[in-house]
Write a protein that holds these residues in place. Structure first.
Motif, PDB file in Angstrom:
ATOM      1  N   GLY A 144     -69.908 -63.938  32.223  1.00 18.91           N
ATOM      2  CA  GLY A 144     -70.651 -62.731  32.222  1.00 18.91           C
ATOM      3  C   GLY A 144     -72.291 -62.758  31.901  1.00 18.91           C
ATOM      4  O   GLY A 144     -72.727 -62.135  32.460  1.00 18.91           O
ATOM      5  N   GLY A 145     -72.507 -63.919  31.028  1.00 19.71           N
ATOM      6  CA  GLY A 145     -73.806 -64.077  30.724  1.00 19.71           C
ATOM      7  C   GLY A 145     -74.575 -64.709  31.969  1.00 19.71           C
ATOM      8  O   GLY A 145     -75.709 -64.166  32.132  1.00 19.71           O
ATOM      9  N   GLU A 146     -73.965 -65.417  32.793  1.00 21.00           N
ATOM     10  CA  GLU A 146     -74.863 -66.001  34.007  1.00 21.00           C
ATOM     11  C   GLU A 146     -74.828 -64.827  35.021  1.00 21.00           C
ATOM     12  O   GLU A 146     -75.948 -64.606  35.438  1.00 21.00           O
ATOM     13  CB  GLU A 146     -73.773 -66.924  34.414  1.00 21.00           C
ATOM     14  CG  GLU A 146     -74.466 -67.724  35.493  1.00 21.00           C
ATOM     15  CD  GLU A 146     -73.483 -68.759  36.179  1.00 21.00           C
ATOM     16  OE1 GLU A 146     -73.508 -68.985  37.376  1.00 21.00           O
ATOM     17  OE2 GLU A 146     -72.319 -69.058  35.612  1.00 21.00           O
ATOM     18  N   LYS A 147     -73.820 -63.921  35.110  1.00 21.49           N
ATOM     19  CA  LYS A 147     -74.278 -62.756  36.012  1.00 21.49           C
ATOM     20  C   LYS A 147     -75.063 -61.783  35.721  1.00 21.49           C
ATOM     21  O   LYS A 147     -75.716 -61.425  36.323  1.00 21.49           O
ATOM     22  CB  LYS A 147     -72.552 -62.161  36.094  1.00 21.49           C
ATOM     23  CG  LYS A 147     -72.551 -60.996  37.018  1.00 21.49           C
ATOM     24  CD  LYS A 147     -71.486 -60.000  36.898  1.00 21.49           C
ATOM     25  CE  LYS A 147     -70.025 -60.933  37.437  1.00 21.49           C
ATOM     26  NZ  LYS A 147     -68.969 -59.798  37.643  1.00 21.49           N
ATOM     27  N   ASN A 148     -75.024 -61.468  34.209  1.00 22.56           N
ATOM     28  CA  ASN A 148     -76.102 -60.574  33.683  1.00 22.56           C
ATOM     29  C   ASN A 148     -77.642 -61.040  34.010  1.00 22.56           C
ATOM     30  O   ASN A 148     -78.393 -60.407  34.464  1.00 22.56           O
ATOM     31  CB  ASN A 148     -75.994 -60.608  32.136  1.00 22.56           C
ATOM     32  CG  ASN A 148     -76.141 -59.313  31.451  1.00 22.56           C
ATOM     33  OD1 ASN A 148     -76.764 -58.552  32.069  1.00 22.56           O
ATOM     34  ND2 ASN A 148     -75.403 -59.383  30.520  1.00 22.56           N
ATOM     35  N   TRP A 149     -77.811 -62.296  33.767  1.00 17.33           N
ATOM     36  CA  TRP A 149     -78.949 -62.975  34.095  1.00 17.33           C
ATOM     37  C   TRP A 149     -79.435 -62.943  35.269  1.00 17.33           C
ATOM     38  O   TRP A 149     -80.657 -63.066  35.631  1.00 17.33           O
ATOM     39  CB  TRP A 149     -79.169 -64.513  33.109  1.00 17.33           C
ATOM     40  CG  TRP A 149     -79.278 -64.242  31.691  1.00 17.33           C
ATOM     41  CD1 TRP A 149     -78.581 -64.396  30.667  1.00 17.33           C
ATOM     42  CD2 TRP A 149     -80.645 -63.809  31.241  1.00 17.33           C
ATOM     43  NE1 TRP A 149     -79.229 -64.184  29.419  1.00 17.33           N
ATOM     44  CE2 TRP A 149     -80.525 -63.809  29.945  1.00 17.33           C
ATOM     45  CE3 TRP A 149     -81.988 -63.435  31.862  1.00 17.33           C
ATOM     46  CZ2 TRP A 149     -81.495 -63.818  28.990  1.00 17.33           C
ATOM     47  CZ3 TRP A 149     -83.152 -63.411  30.902  1.00 17.33           C
ATOM     48  CH2 TRP A 149     -82.525 -63.114  29.469  1.00 17.33           C
ATOM     49  N   SER A 150     -78.331 -63.143  36.278  1.00 15.34           N
ATOM     50  CA  SER A 150     -78.926 -63.273  37.781  1.00 15.34           C
ATOM     51  C   SER A 150     -79.497 -61.826  38.178  1.00 15.34           C
ATOM     52  O   SER A 150     -80.373 -61.807  38.907  1.00 15.34           O
ATOM     53  CB  SER A 150     -77.538 -63.406  38.387  1.00 15.34           C
ATOM     54  OG  SER A 150     -76.778 -62.339  38.670  1.00 15.34           O
ATOM     55  N   TRP A 151     -79.091 -60.829  37.594  1.00 18.05           N
ATOM     56  CA  TRP A 151     -79.639 -59.555  37.924  1.00 18.05           C
ATOM     57  C   TRP A 151     -80.957 -59.412  37.377  1.00 18.05           C
ATOM     58  O   TRP A 151     -81.939 -58.577  37.751  1.00 18.05           O
ATOM     59  CB  TRP A 151     -78.601 -58.362  37.646  1.00 18.05           C
ATOM     60  CG  TRP A 151     -77.762 -58.483  38.624  1.00 18.05           C
ATOM     61  CD1 TRP A 151     -76.330 -58.861  38.540  1.00 18.05           C
ATOM     62  CD2 TRP A 151     -77.694 -58.363  39.996  1.00 18.05           C
ATOM     63  NE1 TRP A 151     -75.424 -58.856  39.640  1.00 18.05           N
ATOM     64  CE2 TRP A 151     -76.463 -58.380  40.785  1.00 18.05           C
ATOM     65  CE3 TRP A 151     -78.557 -57.947  40.975  1.00 18.05           C
ATOM     66  CZ2 TRP A 151     -76.014 -58.514  41.975  1.00 18.05           C
ATOM     67  CZ3 TRP A 151     -78.210 -57.846  42.259  1.00 18.05           C
ATOM     68  CH2 TRP A 151     -77.077 -58.163  42.721  1.00 18.05           C
TER      69      TRP A 151
END
Lengths: 507, 507
Positions: free
Chosen positions: A352-359
């Motif tokens: 989730g964190g990685e996905k969040n930061w990707s955006w």
């Protein structure tokens, strides 16, 4: 900022601006260097920004009566030579095609074969090849004006390249127009400069100064060159578009003649104007922050990204159905500035964190998290990327949809206002030579980018002063179109001057 | 037909089809040859058709999950050589860049200088340079599939060129995808062939046969190549798009490997597929008639052109105001298949007959004359370009607007149905060798284009039969995807065959 109090982009802007720039591109997955010297690969996120630039500009060109056409990639050497200043400007950096096939030599190695009678230059710009065509199209004043634009790739063999800012091959548009009178051609030159200003400011949220370039900075072969100049966050200037009044120089070189109303044979008057993928560099350096890219909605590949949050398959179905409903309502809002609203869902299987930061790093204007608790409350966890604190707001879902266009407009305006305030804060009217030089001297030698910004100062008009200032890396960006006549003294030599110009360090 | 009983295009189709083709392009002002060998200038009317092709296809690519990107124009020679069949296919016709600047020699002549360590090939297609990039993007099965498309110019140094059909430089799109399994890659190949079929049939109103090419007609380096084949009005076939299953050949050449779910390192499976400005040649030769271009509404640069007719300035004001009202109402109808309706007014100062014919020759679907008498009757003089008689209909103005979308749909359907009926009439199932050869033998030697058309006949699968038929200029277009298994004998050698293929003379 990320949990551990670090920013997503390392180094930060204030640590190393040039590396920060590269890291933003990488983190947003916009482009990368290819194995071909100086040529870049523009990845989907970067290329979609270019497509959006194309759509918006193309509409503006068409609204001002221009039509698109396509001309050859190759320019015969003899054509490039037709205008002396022109060929001199491009001879040192052009890709030359000399052969038209490959054959195995006696050692079995493939080598160039079929030498051409005349070398062909991969277009660095198309004035001469388009001029040759226009000379056939123009006979009478009735054939004028010709208002043509071309979207194309061009090649300039630059020694030092940087993604988007300076690459051997780049994408651009080049407008080429032919007119019966000098006045019409000058009007066209200024009109298209205005189109560039409006586009930069309204669509890319980049405030720009419109003005004329000094003689030494003219396009090779032009009578006068105008530019839009923007301030990057390191306070350096970036030339983001140019418009050239070519007088009759290229018409004479290409023999573009017409019979006037009173039956005289006359040379026509031409213009050319262009912007390129460099604009994407300007976009990055104007708005992005220490957490990555920040995109104005009107140019963003996606306006909204929904991140579903769930633990079970059942929850997943519920959350995705809820998001789908909202997306349907968003579609029902109709287009936002001629484009469909792009509201994507990221349901990739990753942390989730990685996905969040990707955006966040990709700069999508609105990131929306939706979990079971949000659905219960009919609420959404919305992150506006223009908020540098990356603070989430909990917004009623119906309000979110109802206000979506207004929110996007507000983000667009916020980014423009912020960039304009930054430029204004870092622009100073200077009349004292010592102050001027101090203004451009970095406090810290390791960070040459930390200096004053733009200076509005007098210039006598001499090339010598300009050259001497260039040694200090201070350049004249342009002479603003709206510069008032005002008696003053050249900031460098003290000779009389009639108006202030924009001095800056520049890309 | 024109008043003097002559057609607008001279010669007519039945007089000299190849020259008729050139004359249609000229009369519609679509393109012309440039001074650069084999390179064309695409003029606004032709280029707008290409833009419309791009918009429609691009939407279809995006709807099937593809994203656009951009890769270098230049391919290092060593990259092109990575796949043996591939380089062999393109070596004899490629533009080679050998130098990166121009310098004056001792005689003051500009000559190529700065020889490159390795020659660069101007891309004839991009499998190898894109493959090199993909090899960096792909690590794990999680990175797959990669679904990329590029809109670009490519160069193939063809010996004999014809506007749109075969030019040294042309514009195209090239899709490049990477998959974890053979099955997925084959599915993709067939899926994109289907996208091409739908596009050709629904948007360009060109009926096509989808099928697999024979081995000798494969794309250089492909495992299998599929095509869409259309029948032109001279009954010859034109390959209008191709989709290639590349197996693991290019993955091995470019080292595109990934770690599979069970942690094995495997080569990926790739595809590529493309259509080009050649489609515009297909469009011209499918629909146009002896009075010039005929355009399906979904691809036409303008849907409607209004020609105002008046004698005095006062009448002019009245007529133009009347037209403007109608145009406002048309705008109110909303988009037609995602595009704004383009309803132009031609108020140029020129002879009425000439103006009238110019739009017939340009193929605009609806030409509408408006004079004072029409206004009195609230009526419009409408010419539907799909009507070969060029008969004007007088239509109530409100009805015209109300039915506009339906009328455009009807023109679109009429053109498709007509082309399909023509193809069906000129397609014959043939099992007798003499009949087969007679079918392809022109009755009149001066008009080699007048022959039977498509033959559905058996082929044993041997290259020898294919080659011998090629001597008679009869080629195997493709093996239709929907070909039933059916026992038969090769039309040429009599050996057993399992299915019929499409034989035709071809562009």
């Amino acid at each position: 900022m990320a949990k551990d109090n670090k920013t997503a982009i390392n180094p930060r802007r204030d640590e190393d601006y040039p590396i920060w720039y590269q890291e933003v591109i990488k983190a947003a997955d916009m482009a990368e260097n290819s194995d071909v010297r100086g040529c870049m690969v523009i990845k989907p996120w970067g290329y979609t920004i270019w497509e959006n630039i194309q759509k918006e500009l193309d509409d503006m060109f068409k609204a001002t009566g221009h039509k698109n056409a396509y001309f050859p990639l190759f320019i015969p050497l003899s054509y490039l030579q037709k205008e002396a200043d022109h060929v001199e400007g491009f001879a040192t950096e052009c890709a030359v095609v000399t052969h038209h096939k490959l054959t195995k030599n006696s050692e079995g190695t493939l080598v160039p074969d079929g030498e051409l009678d005349e070398p062909l230059i991969v277009r660095p710009t198309s004035e001469t090849i388009i001029g040759a065509t226009f000379s056939k199209w123009v006979n009478s004043y009735r054939d004028l004006p010709i208002l043509i634009n071309q979207w194309a790739n061009v090649v300039r063999w630059e020694r030092r390249t940087r993604l988007f800012l300076r690459t051997a091959e780049f994408l651009w548009q080049e407008g080429h127009t032919v007119h019966a009178t000098k006045e019409e051609a000058v009007d066209e030159t200024i009109k298209m400069l205005g189109v560039y200003r409006d586009f930069a400011e309204q669509v890319m949220a980049i405030p720009v100064i419109t003005g004329e370039k000094s003689e030494s900075e003219r396009f090779p072969g032009a009578v006068s060159t105008y530019s839009i100049e923007a301030m990057m966050q390191d306070r350096k200037a970036l030339q983001a578009g140019t418009s050239h009044f070519l007088g009759q120089k290229f018409a004479k070189a290409s023999n573009i003649k017409f019979q006037s109303k009173d039956m005289q044979e006359e040379y026509a008057w031409t213009t050319s104007w262009g912007v390129s993928t460099r604009l994407i560099g300007a976009l990055i350096m104007t708005h992005s922050d220490d957490n990555g890219l920040v995109l104005p909605p009107r140019i963003a590949p996606a306006h909204v990204v929904f991140l579903p949050i769930y633990k079970t398959d059942e929850e997943r179905d519920t959350v995705l159905a809820f998001i789908e409903e909202i997306r349907t309502e968003i579609r029902g809002l109709g287009r936002y500035h001629e484009r469909h609203i792009v509201a994507d869902v990221d349901d990739r299987d990753m942390r989730g964190g990685e996905k969040n930061w990707s955006w966040i790093k990709k700069g999508v204007p609105l990131k929306v998290e939706v979990g079971m608790r949000d659905i219960e409350k009919n609420s959404l966890a919305v992150l506006r990327r223009d908020n540098p604190e990356l603070k989430k707001d909990f917004i009623n879902r119906d309000e979110f949809v109802k206000n979506l266009h207004a929110t996007l407009d507000d983000i667009q305006k916020t980014l423009f206002d912020r960039a304009k305030a930054f430029r204004d804060e870092n622009t100073r009217t200077i009349d004292d030579k010592d102050e001027f030089e101090a203004y451009f001297t970095p406090e810290n030698k390791d960070k040459p980018e930390i200096h004053g910004g733009f200076a509005l100062s007098h210039w006598c008009g001499s090339v010598q002063c300009e050259d001497e200032l260039k040694d200090l890396k201070i350049t004249i960006r342009n002479i603003p179109l709206d510069a008032k006549e005002e008696a003053g003294k050249c900031i460098h030599c003290g000779a009389p001057s009639k108006r202030r110009v924009v001095f800056a360090k520049a890309y």
